[in-house]
Design an enzyme around this catalytic site. Structure first.
Site, PDB file in Angstrom:
ATOM      1  N   ARG A  47       0.303 -50.658 -74.882  1.00 41.41           N
ATOM      2  CA  ARG A  47      -0.565 -49.635 -74.302  1.00 41.41           C
ATOM      3  C   ARG A  47      -0.469 -49.582 -72.779  1.00 41.41           C
ATOM      4  O   ARG A  47      -0.959 -48.645 -72.154  1.00 41.41           O
ATOM      5  CB  ARG A  47      -2.015 -49.893 -74.731  1.00 41.41           C
ATOM      6  CG  ARG A  47      -2.184 -49.799 -76.237  1.00 41.41           C
ATOM      7  CD  ARG A  47      -3.577 -50.198 -76.670  1.00 41.41           C
ATOM      8  NE  ARG A  47      -3.582 -50.507 -78.104  1.00 41.41           N
ATOM      9  CZ  ARG A  47      -4.624 -50.312 -78.900  1.00 41.41           C
ATOM     10  NH1 ARG A  47      -5.740 -49.796 -78.415  1.00 41.41           N
ATOM     11  NH2 ARG A  47      -4.551 -50.632 -80.173  1.00 41.41           N
ATOM     12  N   SER A  59      -1.725 -54.597 -77.039  1.00 40.32           N
ATOM     13  CA  SER A  59      -2.333 -54.453 -75.713  1.00 40.32           C
ATOM     14  C   SER A  59      -1.285 -54.227 -74.634  1.00 40.32           C
ATOM     15  O   SER A  59      -1.517 -53.486 -73.669  1.00 40.32           O
ATOM     16  CB  SER A  59      -3.168 -55.696 -75.386  1.00 40.32           C
ATOM     17  OG  SER A  59      -4.269 -55.807 -76.262  1.00 40.32           O
ATOM     18  N   THR A  66      15.682 -63.979 -77.683  1.00 41.59           N
ATOM     19  CA  THR A  66      15.878 -63.131 -76.510  1.00 41.59           C
ATOM     20  C   THR A  66      15.034 -61.869 -76.630  1.00 41.59           C
ATOM     21  O   THR A  66      14.987 -61.235 -77.681  1.00 41.59           O
ATOM     22  CB  THR A  66      17.365 -62.773 -76.338  1.00 41.59           C
ATOM     23  OG1 THR A  66      18.094 -63.968 -76.000  1.00 41.59           O
ATOM     24  CG2 THR A  66      17.571 -61.757 -75.228  1.00 41.59           C
ATOM     25  N   LEU A  67      14.368 -61.517 -75.541  1.00 39.24           N
ATOM     26  CA  LEU A  67      13.517 -60.327 -75.476  1.00 39.24           C
ATOM     27  C   LEU A  67      14.235 -59.240 -74.693  1.00 39.24           C
ATOM     28  O   LEU A  67      14.861 -59.515 -73.665  1.00 39.24           O
ATOM     29  CB  LEU A  67      12.193 -60.659 -74.781  1.00 39.24           C
ATOM     30  CG  LEU A  67      11.422 -61.870 -75.315  1.00 39.24           C
ATOM     31  CD1 LEU A  67      10.269 -62.217 -74.389  1.00 39.24           C
ATOM     32  CD2 LEU A  67      10.920 -61.597 -76.722  1.00 39.24           C
ATOM     33  N   GLU A  68      14.168 -58.014 -75.172  1.00 33.41           N
ATOM     34  CA  GLU A  68      14.765 -56.860 -74.479  1.00 33.41           C
ATOM     35  C   GLU A  68      13.608 -56.059 -73.896  1.00 33.41           C
ATOM     36  O   GLU A  68      13.001 -55.240 -74.571  1.00 33.41           O
ATOM     37  CB  GLU A  68      15.591 -56.034 -75.464  1.00 33.41           C
ATOM     38  CG  GLU A  68      16.701 -56.837 -76.126  1.00 33.41           C
ATOM     39  CD  GLU A  68      16.956 -56.404 -77.557  1.00 33.41           C
ATOM     40  OE1 GLU A  68      16.114 -55.677 -78.127  1.00 33.41           O
ATOM     41  OE2 GLU A  68      17.986 -56.802 -78.109  1.00 33.41           O
TER      42      GLU A  68
END
EC number: 3.5.4.30
Length: 201
Positions: A106, A103, A127-129
């Site tokens: 998109r 979701s 950790t998120l990029e």
């Protein structure tokens, strides 16, 4: 082997895989959802003329914290680091992979650039990029679902799991979005040697 919801629940109940905090309502058929924390690491592009993975550039990023009840605004084309709200701990025979939420994808939100794999033995906040490839800003609300973890059972336990001391394990125990530490094990390789073992002209 990809673990099913039953397998994931069994690993969590046995304490071999740990998510802190753990919400059973986040469980999916073959994954478990994770949420985004309130900390973000922004890039100060004016501090250096370029990014060099071989050098320590401590002022390349700065840590900020979202105010209570307020979202972080990710602008089009912007790249920032975030982290999971959950602390993730894996045993020596289970690896994981972070995937984005359909979701959110998109809407133009990318959860990670390349580093979706989590080694067996890892413990810490993932950790998120984060990238916004849409044409409008995206609101990131701390605590919202940001991705899902899939778990894989190894054919045998890792001989030297992450954090064992045999490897640098630069991100073991990380809290919040952690800047790159690529300089700590950067290796300059001589690529002038041809396939035949001869020096290139």
């Amino acid at each position: 082997m990809l673990l099913s919801d039953r397998d994931i629940t069994a690993e969590l109940d046995a304490g071999r895989v740990a998510l802190d905090p753990y919400d059973p309502g986040m469980l999916q058929p073959a994954s478990i959802d994770v949420r985004i924390d309130r900390f973000f690491r922004l890039f100060d592009n004016h501090k250096y003329p370029y990014i060099d993975p071989a050098e320590d550039q401590p002022e390349l990023t700065r840590l900020i914290e979202s105010k209570p009840g307020e979202p972080f605004i990710l602008h089009p084309g912007e790249f920032v680091l975030g982290s999971t709200f959950e602390l993730v701990t894996l045993p020596d025979d289970v690896a994981a992979r972070l995937e984005g939420k359909s979701s959110l994808g998109r809407l133009g939100l990318l959860t990670h650039s390349t580093a979706g794999f989590i080694d067996p033995g890892f413990s810490g906040h993932v950790t998120l990029e984060l990238s916004n490839v849409a044409t409008l800003p995206i609101k990131l609300w701390p605590g919202m679902k940001i991705g899902q973890l899939c778990f894989f059972r190894l054919s045998s336990p890792a001989k030297k799991p992450y954090g064992s001391g045999e490897y640098a394990s630069r991100y073991q125990g990380q809290r919040g979005p952690t800047a790159s530490r690529s300089h700590l094990n950067f290796v300059h390789t001589d690529v002038t040697v041809t396939d035949a073992g001869q020096q290139g002209e």
